[in-house]
Scaffold this active site. Structure first.
Site, short mmCIF file in Angstrom:
data_model
loop_
_atom_site.label_atom_id
_atom_site.label_comp_id
_atom_site.label_asym_id
_atom_site.label_seq_id
_atom_site.Cartn_x
_atom_site.Cartn_y
_atom_site.Cartn_z
CG HIS A 16 42.87 51.61 31.63
ND1 HIS A 16 44.21 52.95 31.17
CD2 HIS A 16 42.60 51.60 30.69
CE1 HIS A 16 43.84 53.17 29.87
NE2 HIS A 16 42.76 52.31 30.10
CG HIS A 18 38.80 49.85 27.49
ND1 HIS A 18 38.51 51.54 27.63
CD2 HIS A 18 40.21 49.71 28.04
CE1 HIS A 18 40.31 51.82 27.07
NE2 HIS A 18 40.55 50.86 27.64
CE LYS A 102 43.31 57.81 27.87
NZ LYS A 102 42.82 56.34 28.29
CG HIS A 139 46.88 55.94 24.58
ND1 HIS A 139 46.23 54.10 24.91
CD2 HIS A 139 47.45 55.37 23.20
CE1 HIS A 139 46.62 53.62 23.54
NE2 HIS A 139 47.66 54.53 22.89
CG HIS A 177 48.31 51.62 28.69
ND1 HIS A 177 48.66 52.31 28.11
CD2 HIS A 177 46.50 51.51 28.59
CE1 HIS A 177 47.95 53.53 27.13
NE2 HIS A 177 46.45 52.85 27.42
CG ASP A 254 44.37 48.91 28.09
OD1 ASP A 254 43.27 49.37 27.83
OD2 ASP A 254 45.08 49.08 27.52
O1 DOR Z 1 44.47 47.38 23.31
C1 DOR Z 1 43.89 48.50 23.56
N1 DOR Z 1 41.40 48.71 23.69
N2 DOR Z 1 44.13 49.49 24.20
C2 DOR Z 1 43.71 50.79 24.05
O2 DOR Z 1 43.83 51.90 23.99
C3 DOR Z 1 42.23 51.15 23.74
C4 DOR Z 1 41.57 49.11 23.98
C5 DOR Z 1 40.13 49.32 22.87
O3 DOR Z 1 39.54 50.44 23.96
O4 DOR Z 1 39.82 48.59 22.68
ZN ZN Z 2 42.45 51.34 28.24
#
Ligand code: DOR
Ligand code: ZN
Length: 353
Positions: A16, A18, A102, A139, A177, A254
């Protein structure tokens, strides 16, 4: 002099993460690729990655952002909306573009405005996922403003997750998460099967901090993420679950970079950026738990088994040497990202450079 302690694991995966796009992608992708063999890449770009074409082109941009010789495979996810076409998803999965779908409840978190407004609207897609064995990543928070922010995960479990597991008994679900002892219990109770039909990812930061950390001596925007960190008893439950080797729990950082300016703001973005030290932080936690022997299961084996993928070839080695997390990770255009534990010391370090 005592020899430096080292551990070697099969090359792990981040289930997971970004990676963003543009200059942010260029800054963060090498950090993840250095530590992990694969990563499940979240689709919450603006606009969201909601078609196979968009995912294929995003995958190309990720690969282009990697250093020469990187051995890293991005696994792409499809952002589920009320309007997602089940045939498109199934085709994208069959073609090897998508690895999973997702689910963001609309407005639950960063860039989730296009998310699902009501599970009833995506039943057709969920039926198809169940039929073809394609995993749904959730989520797990309700967006209901009447629900206390610290209760949103538990309320999601009761209102959405448990009915979903009953309605789609063969659907493979990852509870992303996990932050509560309650989520750990539910994943253990309902994650039957081999591989399990329900599993959870756990971040390094939720293993390390509680909600107190956000308010230590003042407000700490770099420790704010969603789901927000919970109480000590939750952190303890997460650490036990991760360190147990239980196949229902695996690594998902995450890591969610935002610029320092977007975080240090009157309305700061949610997201904790752990990519510069991700694997090292987990090693530290597992050492504290007396469970370094379980790190490979959590980081490299359990997720592969859940997703039906082979374990990565190759290894990574960590050595027990203190090092300092950089204060910032610069962006090409002049801004920067502040990592988790910026300027702080981590006890384990990657041995290969
Ligand atoms: O803290 C977070 N940031 N939680 C999420 O679900 C998305 C993520 C983000 O894309 O910044
Ligand atoms: Zn995330």
């Amino acid at each position: 002099m005592a020899e430096t302690a080292r551990i070697t694991l099969s090359r792990p995966d981040d289930w997971h993460v970004h990676l963003r796009d543009g200059e942010m992608l260029a800054a963060v992708a090498p950090l993840t690729a250095r530590r992990f063999g694969r990563a499940m890449v979240m689709p919450n770009l603006v606009p969201p990655v909601a078609t196979a074409e968009a995912a294929a082109s995003y995958r190309e941009r990720i690969v282009a952002a990697l250093p020469a010789g990187a051995r890293f495979t991005p696994l792409m996810t499809c952002y589920l909306t009320d309007a997602t076409d089940a045939d498109m998803v199934a085709r994208g999965y069959a073609d090897g573009v998508f690895a999973a779908v997702k689910l963001y409840p609309a407005h639950a978190t960063t860039h989730s405005a296009a998310g699902v407004t009501d599970i009833a609207r995506v039943r057709g897609v969920l039926e198809r996922l169940q039929e073809i064995g394609m995993p749904l990543l959730v989520h797990g928070e309700v967006a209901d403003p009447d629900v206390d922010v610290f209760d949103r995960e538990a309320v999601f479990i009761d209102r959405v997750l448990l009915p979903l597991l009953d309605d789609f008994p063969a659907l493979k679900v990852v509870f992303e998460h996990a932050t509560t002892a309650y989520a750990v219990d539910i994943v253990r109770d309902r994650g039957d099967g081999n591989p399990p039909r329900l599993a959870a990812t756990i971040t390094a930061h939720h293993l390390m901090i509680t909600r107190n950390a956000m308010f230590e001596g003042g407000i700490r925007p770099h420790l704010y993420c969603l789901p927000v960190a919970k109480r000590e008893r939750d952190r303890v439950a997460l650490r036990r679950a991760a360190a147990s080797g239980d196949p229902r729990f695996f690594l998902g950082t995450d890591s969610a970079p935002h610029t320092t300016a977007e975080k240090e703001s009157a309305c700061g973005c949610a997201g904790i950026f752990t990519a510069p030290a991700a694997l090292e932080l987990y090693a530290q936690v597992f050492e504290d738990e007396g469970a370094l022997d379980k790190l490979e299961a959590f980081a490299a084996l359990n997720g592969s088994a859940f997703y039906g993928l082979s374990v990565n070839t190759g290894t990574v080695t960590l050595e027990r040497v203190d090092w300092v997390v950089p204060a910032t990770v610069p962006l090409a255009g002049g801004g920067a990202i502040t990592p988790f534990l910026a300027g702080g010391t981590v006890r384990w370090r990657l041995a290969d450079g």
